[in-house]
Design a protein around this motif. Structure first.
Motif, PDB file in Angstrom:
ATOM      1  N   LEU A   1       0.819  -1.200   0.000  1.00  0.00           N
ATOM      2  CA  LEU A   1       0.000   0.000   0.000  1.00  0.00           C
ATOM      3  C   LEU A   1       0.864   1.266   0.000  1.00  0.00           C
ATOM      4  CD1 LEU A   1      -2.626  -0.988   2.737  1.00  0.00           C
ATOM      5  CD2 LEU A   1      -2.834  -1.263   0.279  1.00  0.00           C
ATOM      6  N   GLN A   2       2.176   1.109  -0.172  1.00  0.00           N
ATOM      7  CA  GLN A   2       3.098   2.214   0.027  1.00  0.00           C
ATOM      8  C   GLN A   2       2.874   3.373  -0.931  1.00  0.00           C
ATOM      9  OE1 GLN A   2       7.077   0.653  -0.054  1.00  0.00           O
ATOM     10  NE2 GLN A   2       6.880  -0.346   1.946  1.00  0.00           N
ATOM     11  N   ASP A   3       2.391   3.106  -2.118  1.00  0.00           N
ATOM     12  CA  ASP A   3       2.214   4.167  -3.111  1.00  0.00           C
ATOM     13  C   ASP A   3       0.801   4.759  -3.098  1.00  0.00           C
ATOM     14  OD1 ASP A   3       4.832   3.795  -3.976  1.00  0.00           O
ATOM     15  OD2 ASP A   3       4.240   2.242  -5.417  1.00  0.00           O
ATOM     16  N   LEU A   4      -0.016   4.319  -2.141  1.00  0.00           N
ATOM     17  CA  LEU A   4      -1.402   4.769  -2.075  1.00  0.00           C
ATOM     18  C   LEU A   4      -1.679   5.464  -0.740  1.00  0.00           C
ATOM     19  CD1 LEU A   4      -3.083   1.527  -3.494  1.00  0.00           C
ATOM     20  CD2 LEU A   4      -2.514   3.614  -4.756  1.00  0.00           C
ATOM     21  N   THR A   5      -2.627   6.383  -0.761  1.00  0.00           N
ATOM     22  CA  THR A   5      -2.975   7.137   0.447  1.00  0.00           C
ATOM     23  C   THR A   5      -4.443   6.909   0.796  1.00  0.00           C
ATOM     24  OG1 THR A   5      -1.343   8.859  -0.008  1.00  0.00           O
ATOM     25  CG2 THR A   5      -3.165   9.450   1.462  1.00  0.00           C
ATOM     26  N   ILE A   6      -4.712   6.778   2.104  1.00  0.00           N
ATOM     27  CA  ILE A   6      -6.081   6.695   2.608  1.00  0.00           C
ATOM     28  C   ILE A   6      -6.370   7.994   3.356  1.00  0.00           C
ATOM     29  CG2 ILE A   6      -7.675   5.485   4.138  1.00  0.00           C
ATOM     30  CD1 ILE A   6      -5.913   2.987   3.769  1.00  0.00           C
ATOM     31  N   LEU A   7      -7.454   8.649   2.997  1.00  0.00           N
ATOM     32  CA  LEU A   7      -7.870   9.857   3.708  1.00  0.00           C
ATOM     33  C   LEU A   7      -8.797   9.463   4.849  1.00  0.00           C
ATOM     34  CD1 LEU A   7      -7.929  12.970   3.903  1.00  0.00           C
ATOM     35  CD2 LEU A   7      -9.947  12.914   2.408  1.00  0.00           C
TER      36      LEU A   7
ATOM     37  N   ARG B   1      -9.332   9.568  15.363  1.00  0.00           N
ATOM     38  CA  ARG B   1      -8.350   9.674  14.279  1.00  0.00           C
ATOM     39  C   ARG B   1      -7.104   8.861  14.595  1.00  0.00           C
ATOM     40  NH1 ARG B   1      -9.712  15.148  14.535  1.00  0.00           N
ATOM     41  NH2 ARG B   1      -7.703  15.713  15.478  1.00  0.00           N
ATOM     42  N   ASN B   2      -6.643   8.964  15.819  1.00  0.00           N
ATOM     43  CA  ASN B   2      -5.435   8.228  16.200  1.00  0.00           C
ATOM     44  C   ASN B   2      -5.669   6.725  16.232  1.00  0.00           C
ATOM     45  OD1 ASN B   2      -3.858  10.537  16.421  1.00  0.00           O
ATOM     46  ND2 ASN B   2      -4.373  10.849  18.579  1.00  0.00           N
ATOM     47  N   GLN B   3      -6.863   6.305  16.655  1.00  0.00           N
ATOM     48  CA  GLN B   3      -7.179   4.873  16.645  1.00  0.00           C
ATOM     49  C   GLN B   3      -7.122   4.320  15.226  1.00  0.00           C
ATOM     50  OE1 GLN B   3     -11.038   4.880  18.471  1.00  0.00           O
ATOM     51  NE2 GLN B   3     -10.249   4.747  20.558  1.00  0.00           N
ATOM     52  N   VAL B   4      -7.756   5.035  14.303  1.00  0.00           N
ATOM     53  CA  VAL B   4      -7.768   4.593  12.905  1.00  0.00           C
ATOM     54  C   VAL B   4      -6.358   4.612  12.334  1.00  0.00           C
ATOM     55  CG1 VAL B   4      -8.598   5.127  10.580  1.00  0.00           C
ATOM     56  CG2 VAL B   4     -10.144   5.319  12.535  1.00  0.00           C
ATOM     57  N   LYS B   5      -5.618   5.664  12.635  1.00  0.00           N
ATOM     58  CA  LYS B   5      -4.253   5.765  12.111  1.00  0.00           C
ATOM     59  C   LYS B   5      -3.390   4.603  12.577  1.00  0.00           C
ATOM     60  CE  LYS B   5      -0.250   8.844  11.849  1.00  0.00           C
ATOM     61  NZ  LYS B   5       0.303  10.168  12.248  1.00  0.00           N
ATOM     62  N   ARG B   6      -3.456   4.270  13.872  1.00  0.00           N
ATOM     63  CA  ARG B   6      -2.643   3.169  14.391  1.00  0.00           C
ATOM     64  C   ARG B   6      -3.009   1.850  13.738  1.00  0.00           C
ATOM     65  NH1 ARG B   6      -3.111   6.050  19.367  1.00  0.00           N
ATOM     66  NH2 ARG B   6      -4.937   4.846  19.975  1.00  0.00           N
ATOM     67  N   ALA B   7      -4.304   1.615  13.577  1.00  0.00           N
ATOM     68  CA  ALA B   7      -4.742   0.349  12.990  1.00  0.00           C
ATOM     69  C   ALA B   7      -4.304   0.228  11.530  1.00  0.00           C
ATOM     70  CB  ALA B   7      -6.259   0.211  13.095  1.00  0.00           C
ATOM     71  N   LEU B   8      -4.478   1.304  10.763  1.00  0.00           N
ATOM     72  CA  LEU B   8      -4.210   1.220   9.328  1.00  0.00           C
ATOM     73  C   LEU B   8      -2.730   1.363   8.995  1.00  0.00           C
ATOM     74  CD1 LEU B   8      -7.267   3.099   7.795  1.00  0.00           C
ATOM     75  CD2 LEU B   8      -6.987   0.687   8.410  1.00  0.00           C
ATOM     76  N   THR B   9      -1.999   2.098   9.825  1.00  0.00           N
ATOM     77  CA  THR B   9      -0.546   2.176   9.605  1.00  0.00           C
ATOM     78  C   THR B   9       0.090   0.809   9.766  1.00  0.00           C
ATOM     79  OG1 THR B   9      -0.484   4.475  10.365  1.00  0.00           O
ATOM     80  CG2 THR B   9       1.588   3.271  10.377  1.00  0.00           C
TER      81      THR B   9
ATOM     82  N   ALA C   1      -0.426   1.142   5.340  1.00  0.00           N
ATOM     83  CA  ALA C   1      -1.107   2.198   4.602  1.00  0.00           C
ATOM     84  C   ALA C   1      -0.537   3.568   4.938  1.00  0.00           C
ATOM     85  CB  ALA C   1      -2.600   2.173   4.904  1.00  0.00           C
ATOM     86  N   ASN C   2      -0.519   4.459   3.952  1.00  0.00           N
ATOM     87  CA  ASN C   2      -0.189   5.865   4.180  1.00  0.00           C
ATOM     88  C   ASN C   2      -1.476   6.601   4.535  1.00  0.00           C
ATOM     89  OD1 ASN C   2       2.604   5.671   3.417  1.00  0.00           O
ATOM     90  ND2 ASN C   2       1.917   5.485   1.305  1.00  0.00           N
TER      91      ASN C   2
ATOM     92  N   SER D   1      -9.759  -5.110   7.504  1.00  0.00           N
ATOM     93  CA  SER D   1     -10.253  -6.013   6.461  1.00  0.00           C
ATOM     94  C   SER D   1     -11.025  -5.253   5.388  1.00  0.00           C
ATOM     95  CB  SER D   1     -11.145  -7.097   7.072  1.00  0.00           C
ATOM     96  OG  SER D   1     -10.404  -7.943   7.919  1.00  0.00           O
ATOM     97  N   ALA D   2     -11.845  -4.301   5.834  1.00  0.00           N
ATOM     98  CA  ALA D   2     -12.607  -3.504   4.870  1.00  0.00           C
ATOM     99  C   ALA D   2     -11.681  -2.655   4.013  1.00  0.00           C
ATOM    100  CB  ALA D   2     -13.615  -2.619   5.605  1.00  0.00           C
ATOM    101  N   VAL D   3     -10.655  -2.101   4.624  1.00  0.00           N
ATOM    102  CA  VAL D   3      -9.688  -1.299   3.865  1.00  0.00           C
ATOM    103  C   VAL D   3      -8.979  -2.162   2.833  1.00  0.00           C
ATOM    104  CG1 VAL D   3      -7.471  -0.107   4.063  1.00  0.00           C
ATOM    105  CG2 VAL D   3      -9.353   0.481   5.607  1.00  0.00           C
ATOM    106  N   GLN D   4      -8.549  -3.348   3.230  1.00  0.00           N
ATOM    107  CA  GLN D   4      -7.904  -4.248   2.276  1.00  0.00           C
ATOM    108  C   GLN D   4      -8.839  -4.589   1.122  1.00  0.00           C
ATOM    109  OE1 GLN D   4      -6.910  -7.354   5.027  1.00  0.00           O
ATOM    110  NE2 GLN D   4      -4.837  -6.622   5.355  1.00  0.00           N
ATOM    111  N   LYS D   5     -10.093  -4.803   1.429  1.00  0.00           N
ATOM    112  CA  LYS D   5     -11.079  -5.142   0.397  1.00  0.00           C
ATOM    113  C   LYS D   5     -11.228  -4.017  -0.613  1.00  0.00           C
ATOM    114  CE  LYS D   5     -16.094  -5.765  -0.125  1.00  0.00           C
ATOM    115  NZ  LYS D   5     -17.382  -5.869   0.604  1.00  0.00           N
ATOM    116  N   TRP D   6     -11.418  -2.780  -0.126  1.00  0.00           N
ATOM    117  CA  TRP D   6     -11.741  -1.678  -1.031  1.00  0.00           C
ATOM    118  C   TRP D   6     -10.516  -1.019  -1.647  1.00  0.00           C
ATOM    119  CZ3 TRP D   6     -16.322  -1.965  -2.757  1.00  0.00           C
ATOM    120  CH2 TRP D   6     -17.365  -2.425  -1.951  1.00  0.00           C
ATOM    121  N   MET D   7      -9.344  -1.240  -1.072  1.00  0.00           N
ATOM    122  CA  MET D   7      -8.130  -0.688  -1.682  1.00  0.00           C
ATOM    123  C   MET D   7      -7.753  -1.416  -2.964  1.00  0.00           C
ATOM    124  SD  MET D   7      -6.727   1.933  -0.056  1.00  0.00           S
ATOM    125  CE  MET D   7      -4.948   1.950  -0.114  1.00  0.00           C
ATOM    126  N   PHE D   8      -8.175  -2.670  -3.059  1.00  0.00           N
ATOM    127  CA  PHE D   8      -7.729  -3.477  -4.189  1.00  0.00           C
ATOM    128  C   PHE D   8      -8.882  -4.030  -5.006  1.00  0.00           C
ATOM    129  CE2 PHE D   8      -4.190  -4.063  -1.078  1.00  0.00           C
ATOM    130  CZ  PHE D   8      -3.279  -3.275  -1.750  1.00  0.00           C
TER     131      PHE D   8
END
Length: 319
Positions: free
Chosen positions: A176-182, A191-199, A203-204, A299-306
């Motif tokens: 996911l290094q070349d992609l960004t999640i807003l 925000r920090n909870q989501v950031k820790r989980a997705l980092t 994910a960027n 899991s949802a992020v992995q699903k929708w990122m790809f």
């Protein structure tokens, strides 16, 4: 007081119109606070409380409400104030946040007001009690403070943000290094909870504090990219309740913009007990997840990122 929320179920048409209804209450003194009506199950005069061994200092005891044991949190103490006295004369607001039910002990409950999210502003920068604010608004020429309940609850019962090994192993299969999640959320804690989980899944992450900031950031990014933003920002994770512009309105704006519409949108909200799934579909969101379970979100992020396929089904497990 018992009937103050009788019409809550008739108010769901407000969802998606960038409006909300606040239940106004007081802690100590004249200052008024607000809580979103959709978070509230019931308002009651404080019942007799049962002591709980080794409880958090902010938890005054346990109330037995309709067959369920509910922790009663002194909201004055939890926000740095003095404890409320003579609690048998006080009220409790029974609410549902992030899949849990708890009661907030308050001095008094006033009424419900209907306002536009555009009239709800981020809190002023400062120290002390302002650190517990997620937004402010003005009603009848008086400032009403909207508390960051997620921050309060996280200090009492911290949320696990660790993603399981099985999810992490799955994430290593694709980069996911070349992609960004807003990520758009008005709560610093969220925000920090989501950031820790997705980092942790590689994910960027780009963080913004409300829907207006998110839309401005996306449009600036699309101008920078010079085309379809989804090639660089394929996914946005957004709260629903945010100052200035809510998540439903943000999603509708994104899906109506030719340069933004191909980006997937996950609505990630503490409104776990009450939400309008028809509105989620109407605004074009790809998924709906109740806060906060790190594995579900990852899991949802992995699903929708790809995926290049449109959303076929909303997450039916959010409840």
């Amino acid at each position: 007081m018992a009937g103050i929320l009788d019409s809550v179920n008739q108010r769901t048409q407000l969802v998606g119109q960038n409006r909300l209804e606040l239940l106004l209450f007081r802690l100590r003194g004249r200052q008024r606070f607000g809580i979103n009506v959709f978070k509230v199950r019931e308002v009651l005069q404080c019942p007799r409380l049962t002591a709980m061994p080794k409880r958090n200092a902010f938890v005054r005891g346990i109330a037995h409400i309709r067959g369920q044991a509910v922790s009663v949190i002194d909201l004055s103490m939890a926000t740095g104030g003095r404890p409320l006295e003579d609690i048998h004369d006080k009220f409790i607001i029974i609410s549902e946040y992030n899949r849990t039910v708890q009661a907030f002990l308050v001095d008094g409950v006033e009424r419900i007001v209907n306002i536009n999210w555009e009239a709800v502003m981020p809190p002023p920068k400062g120290a002390g009690r302002y650190s517990y604010l997620t937004a402010v608004t003005e009603i009848e020429n008086e400032l009403v403070e909207i508390l960051d309940v997620e921050k309060i609850l996280d200090e009492i019962t911290p949320v696990n943000t660790e993603v399981s090994e099985s999810i992490l192993e799955r994430s290593s299969a694709r980069s996911l290094q070349d992609l960004t999640i807003l990520v758009a959320d008005d709560s610093t804690v969220a925000r920090n909870q989501v950031k820790r989980a997705l980092t942790s899944i590689g994910a960027n992450i780009e963080l913004v504090k409300n829907g207006r900031e998110a839309l401005d950031w996306l449009r600036a990014k699309a101008k920078e990219v010079g085309g379809d933003i989804s090639t660089q920002v394929p996914l946005m994770v957004s709260d629903i309740e945010m100052p200035e512009m809510d998540g439903y309105t943000l999603t509708a704006e994104v899906k109506a913009d030719p340069l933004l519409k191909n980006m997937h949108v996950i609505l990630h909200t503490s409104l776990s007990g009450v939400f309008n799934q028809a509105m989620v579909k109407k605004v074009g969101a790809d998924d709906f997840i109740a806060k906060f379970h790190p594995d579900e979100l990852a899991s949802a992020v992995q699903k929708w990122m790809f995926t290049d396929e449109p959303a076929a089904q909303l997450n039916q497990d959010a409840s």
